[in-house]
Scaffold this active site. Structure first.
Site, short mmCIF file in Angstrom:
data_model
loop_
_atom_site.label_atom_id
_atom_site.label_comp_id
_atom_site.label_asym_id
_atom_site.label_seq_id
_atom_site.Cartn_x
_atom_site.Cartn_y
_atom_site.Cartn_z
N GLN A 159 -4.90 -1.74 9.41
CA GLN A 159 -4.60 -2.84 8.55
C GLN A 159 -5.19 -4.05 9.71
OE1 GLN A 159 -3.23 -3.44 5.75
NE2 GLN A 159 -4.19 -5.56 6.07
N ASP A 175 -11.23 2.09 3.55
CA ASP A 175 -11.43 0.84 3.68
C ASP A 175 -13.03 0.51 3.67
OD1 ASP A 175 -9.48 -1.26 3.46
OD2 ASP A 175 -9.15 -1.20 5.84
N LYS A 182 0.80 -1.23 0.10
CA LYS A 182 0.00 0.06 0.18
C LYS A 182 0.83 1.44 0.13
CE LYS A 182 -3.84 -2.72 1.91
NZ LYS A 182 -4.48 -3.18 3.22
#
Ligand code: NAP
Length: 289
Positions: A93, A116, A49
């Site tokens: 994460q 997200d 990422k």
């Protein structure tokens, strides 16, 4: 059979985003990447990422609290990022350590920075077909893969294997939207589904997201179907230096000859997840800016 090349399609999207970012007025988009602890898969995902951000011209802010961080301390960290006008998107994460409630963390992130797409508000906007929300990256990536591979969903039977909040449910909600690129008829299957193979055999488009290595076998797939394999599973393989190989939820050697199109693992859905995170971050910069 045609292989759907997720690496190529993701690279095209990253190149498009790079051009868009260069044309944005003001400061570049900024993505905060929070990784709790040193879980090897999380280390690798966050690296990917960060690398994609750098390619596109997105500033990344890397925050690596120790695995011992308490939920309240993590909330305080997120609150700080929520209040920071220099941060457009926040990604925490997963998986998180067991002492931290993951859904509570997803809800703590300000909805307008939730790149997200796991916040209640964004899942609600998805159900309401409100395009100002953020769609979870993996399901968004699946739809993008299908569109860019020339697969029409309208009127087709999409069978989604798996009902998780991060893949199965949002993928089904996307495929059923009243949009020209969607308009599918959708069936969602899970571990309590009776007579699963009879349902998967009806799929024109089969999306497998269950996390069970090579679970989908040839007898479960209709000849000519499009198969999207979301699974990422580690299977012991002494012939590999690492001692394992990555495989999907689909038994590729026997299923792929039957298919019209299929995604490989790796190199299918995985790169698209990163590309969609980048797309969401650019969207957040535009909407918040
Ligand atoms: P998850 O939260 O564990 O959900 C798995 C789903 O599969 C559940 O709904 C479960 O049913 C269902 N299931 C499990 N065993 C089944 C069976 N035997 N028959 C039918 N359904 C069954 O997993 P996830 O987070 O959605 O992830 C799924 C897979 O995708 C994993 O391999 C993960 O690593 C991968 N993944 C890949 C990406 C990527 O970027 N490529 C991103 C996210 C996830 P119940 O609800 O009844 O338990």
């Amino acid at each position: 059979m045609e292989l759907i090349d997720g690496n190529k399609i993701a690279a095209d999207i990253i190149a498009e985003l790079k051009t868009q970012v260069a044309a944005l007025p003001g400061r570049p988009p900024c993505l905060a990447l929070v990784r709790v602890g040193e879980d090897p898969a999380s280390v690798s995902y966050v690296k990917k990422k960060e690398a994609a951000s750098a390619t596109i011209g997105i500033t990344s802010r890397l925050i690596y609290p120790p695995v011992t961080i308490t939920q309240d301390e993590l909330f305080a960290l997120i609150d700080g990022l929520n209040a920071d006008p220099g941060v457009d998107g926040i990604l925490v994460q997963s998986p998180l350590p067991k002492h931290i409630n993951e859904v509570a963390v997803f809800r703590r992130i300000a909805a307008h920075k939730d790149v997200d797409g796991f916040h209640t508000m964004n899942l609600g906007k998805l159900a309401q077909e409100d395009d100002t929300g953020f769609v979870a990256c993996t399901p968004a990536g699946i739809m993008e893969l299908l569109q860019r591979s020339g697969v029409t969903l309208a009127g087709q039977h999409v069978v989604v294997l798996g009902r998780s909040l991060i893949v199965g449910k949002p993928a089904a909600l996307l495929a059923v939207q009243r949009k020209t690129w969607a308009n599918a008829t959708v069936t969602i299957c899970h571990s309590q589904t009776a007579n699963l193979p009879a349902l998967t055999r009806q799929a024109d488009i089969l999306i497998a997201a269950i996390g069970k290595a090579e679970f989908v076998t040839a007898d479960m797939v209709k000849p000519g179907a499009v198969v999207i394999d979301v699974g990422v599973n580690r299977v012991a393989d002494p012939s590999k230096k690492s001692g394992y190989r990555l495989t999907g939820d689909v038994h590729f050697p026997t299923v792929s000859p039957l298919c019209r199109k299929i995604t490989p693992v790796p190199g299918g859905v995985g790169p698209m997840t990163v590309a969609m995170l980048m797309q969401n971050t650019v969207k957040a910069r535009r909407q918040n800016g």
